[in-house]
Scaffold this active site. Structure first.
Site, mmCIF file in Angstrom:
data_model
loop_
_atom_site.group_PDB
_atom_site.id
_atom_site.type_symbol
_atom_site.label_atom_id
_atom_site.label_comp_id
_atom_site.label_asym_id
_atom_site.label_seq_id
_atom_site.Cartn_x
_atom_site.Cartn_y
_atom_site.Cartn_z
ATOM 1 N N GLU A 273 -1.653 -4.063 -13.158
ATOM 2 C CA GLU A 273 -1.386 -2.649 -12.865
ATOM 3 C C GLU A 273 -0.679 -2.478 -11.515
ATOM 4 O O GLU A 273 -1.208 -1.833 -10.614
ATOM 5 C CB GLU A 273 -2.699 -1.867 -12.788
ATOM 6 N N PRO A 274 0.495 -3.038 -11.356
ATOM 7 C CA PRO A 274 1.160 -2.913 -10.057
ATOM 8 C C PRO A 274 1.772 -1.532 -9.857
ATOM 9 O O PRO A 274 2.270 -0.922 -10.806
ATOM 10 C CB PRO A 274 2.278 -3.958 -10.155
ATOM 11 N N GLY A 275 1.716 -1.043 -8.658
ATOM 12 C CA GLY A 275 2.373 0.213 -8.311
ATOM 13 C C GLY A 275 3.349 -0.043 -7.177
ATOM 14 O O GLY A 275 4.567 -0.146 -7.349
ATOM 15 N N ARG A 276 2.754 -0.240 -5.987
ATOM 16 C CA ARG A 276 3.546 -0.420 -4.770
ATOM 17 C C ARG A 276 4.565 -1.549 -4.894
ATOM 18 O O ARG A 276 5.699 -1.418 -4.434
ATOM 19 C CB ARG A 276 2.587 -0.734 -3.616
ATOM 20 N N ARG A 313 1.683 8.751 4.656
ATOM 21 C CA ARG A 313 1.107 7.447 4.983
ATOM 22 C C ARG A 313 0.945 7.173 6.479
ATOM 23 O O ARG A 313 -0.110 6.705 6.904
ATOM 24 C CB ARG A 313 1.914 6.310 4.324
ATOM 25 N N TYR A 317 -2.988 6.729 7.244
ATOM 26 C CA TYR A 317 -3.450 5.344 7.412
ATOM 27 C C TYR A 317 -2.935 4.709 8.708
ATOM 28 O O TYR A 317 -3.175 3.529 8.930
ATOM 29 C CB TYR A 317 -2.953 4.456 6.261
ATOM 30 N N CYS A 345 2.346 21.610 12.094
ATOM 31 C CA CYS A 345 1.529 21.979 13.258
ATOM 32 C C CYS A 345 0.280 21.133 13.392
ATOM 33 O O CYS A 345 -0.844 21.625 13.262
ATOM 34 C CB CYS A 345 1.157 23.457 13.148
ATOM 35 N N GLU A 346 0.462 19.853 13.580
ATOM 36 C CA GLU A 346 -0.641 18.924 13.829
ATOM 37 C C GLU A 346 -0.110 17.801 14.705
ATOM 38 O O GLU A 346 0.988 17.296 14.454
ATOM 39 C CB GLU A 346 -1.118 18.277 12.519
ATOM 40 N N TYR A 373 3.747 5.907 -3.004
ATOM 41 C CA TYR A 373 2.825 6.814 -2.307
ATOM 42 C C TYR A 373 3.557 7.661 -1.262
ATOM 43 O O TYR A 373 3.019 7.976 -0.210
ATOM 44 C CB TYR A 373 1.664 6.017 -1.687
#
Ligand code: LLP
Length: 418
Positions: A273-276, A313, A317, A345-346, A373
């Site tokens: 099940e690869p994504g990245r 991301r 992370y 605004c962060e 992602y």
């Protein structure tokens, strides 16, 4: 990122200058390389050819319909985690028999939806979910195909938020419980337990956690065999790491070399099940520099029109994404270190910190390795419209996601005068 390269001073995707795309579609803009997507898929397929796996691309990594279609055409199945992803899989034309469905919290409606469509199998993550699947299948007089997602309790040595195979996490069923469930499967007459599933984390750069997890599964299989139970499928999940900066993930062939012998021992049909791995380095986020400013302590900020709502991301992370100029300027000496930040605004809204980038307002920057992602985690925070998306194929390009409009932002709201 083989398909994003400078030719002269200009950064290209395949044979198309990125500048051409921003000229046509504006910024922020996600750009994906068709060739890279296919090549990454083929690389995995080739590496694991000895076990001839079903490769179910993980839709959550990038769920754009055109990307799903591209991979389906290559023979991929899909790994989904919600009714919404099942709907996308359908729209992209995936055959139901190649869809596997994980998630710790499938609702009854979602289970019903998947059951009606006769997907390949559910990856069940708890006994109570199995009971729910059993009851819903009974109601429809169907037998639900299921794999048990096992939590093998191994540390995949990745970011805490994307570690999923340790006992402390919410994912899967502990090994001893999985064994008990399989042995007492008669209590679930409308469920057919067809296999085992693991997914131990994401952006894993070493083969060791996979080896450890698969060995634990081999032990379980050995115990089951003594009781004359054989399962047909083993889904080893995704998690294969890619290069963002200086990490050295195992190549697909090195990974396969380490784990294929173990997989063959299971004598089961293998699912990945690869994504990245497939889309991560097949995409970039293009953004325009709006302003430069300095803080009182002389910190330089490069303010761009892309922000944490477009690519979460870095903020979530602390992930590193390389940031490159779309058109190189003449280099000058003694560049100051700058933070590349968005308009949200962060203070946690940044794309990169302490980078040496010479640029001026109006310049274009490419945030690299943003295919996985990226758009799929984008939001409308600060009422910002989600970016457009383009796929490049050689010197051709296709708009595959329209930029949201202000109208889209409020399209579901009801202005009741309460
Ligand atoms: N299978 C299952 C059951 C999963 O939960 C995931 C990802 C995958 C496969 C695909 O994993 P991959 O091959 O892409 O590593 N948002 C985070 C990553 C979260 C991964 C969630 N599950 C990030 O941006 O790093």
């Amino acid at each position: 990122m083989h398909y994003f390269r400078y030719k002269g001073k200009k950064l290209y995707c395949e044979d198309t200058p990125l500048e051409t795309l921003t000229g046509k579609f504006g910024t922020p803009l996600y750009v994906y390389s068709h060739r890279a997507i296919i090549e990454h898929f083929e690389e995995l397929k080739k590496a694991f050819s000895l076990v001839d796996p079903l490769i179910c691309y993980s839709v959550k990594a990038n769920s754009n319909l055109a990307i799903l279609k591209t991979l389906i055409k290559q023979g991929a199945g899909l790994d989904i985690v919600s009714g919404g992803e099942l709907f996308r899989a359908e729209k992209a034309g995936c055959v139901y028999k190649k869809i596997v469905y994980a998630s710790v919290g499938k609702t009854s409606q979602e289970i019903e939806y998947a059951l009606k469509k006769k997907i390949f199998m559910f990856n069940a993550e708890s006994l109570s979910e199995l009971q729910r699947i059993n009851d819903i299948a009974a109601k429809h007089n169907k037998k639900a195909a299921v794999s048990i997602r096992v939590n093998p309790d191994v540390d995949s040595k990745t970011h805490k938020y994307i570690t999923t195979g340790r006992k402390e996490t919410k994912f899967g069923v502990p090994l001893p419980e999985a064994e008990r469930i399989i042995l007492s499967r008669a209590n679930l007459p409308f469920v057919e337990i067809k296999g085992l599933h693991i997914h131990i984390g994401s952006q894993i750069t070493s083969e060791k956690p996979f080896v450890r997890a698969i060995n634990k599964i081999l032990n379980l299989l050995g115990r089951l065999k003594q009781k004359n139970i054989r399962l047909e499928y083993f889904n080893i999940g995704g998690g294969f790491g890619i290069v963002y900066n200086r990490e050295k993930p195992k190549t697909a062939s090195a990974l396969a070399k380490a784990i294929v012998p173990l997989l063959r021992k299971t004598r089961m049909k293998i699912i990945l099940e690869p994504g990245r791995f497939i889309v991560g380095n097949a995409g970039v986020l293009l953004t325009k520099v709006l302003y430069l400013k300095k803080s009182l302590n002389n910190k330089l900020f490069i303010i761009t029109d892309a922000a944490m709502n477009d690519l979460l991301r870095p903020s979530l992370y602390g992930a590193y994404h390389n940031i490159l100029p779309v058109v190189k300027r003449r280099s000058i000496s003694a560049l100051p270190l700058a933070d590349i930040v968005g308009p949200v605004c962060e203070s946690g809204d940044f794309l990169g910190k302490n980078r040496r980038l010479y640029c001026q307002p109006g310049d274009l920057l490419a945030v690299m390795s943003a295919g996985a992602y990226g758009f799929s985690m984008a939001s409308n925070y600060n009422s910002r419209c989600k970016p457009a998306e383009v796929i490049v194929k050689g010197d051709k390009y296709f708009l595959v996601g329209r930029r949201q409009s202000y109208k889209d932002l409020i399209s579901k709201e009801i202005m009741v005068d309460v």
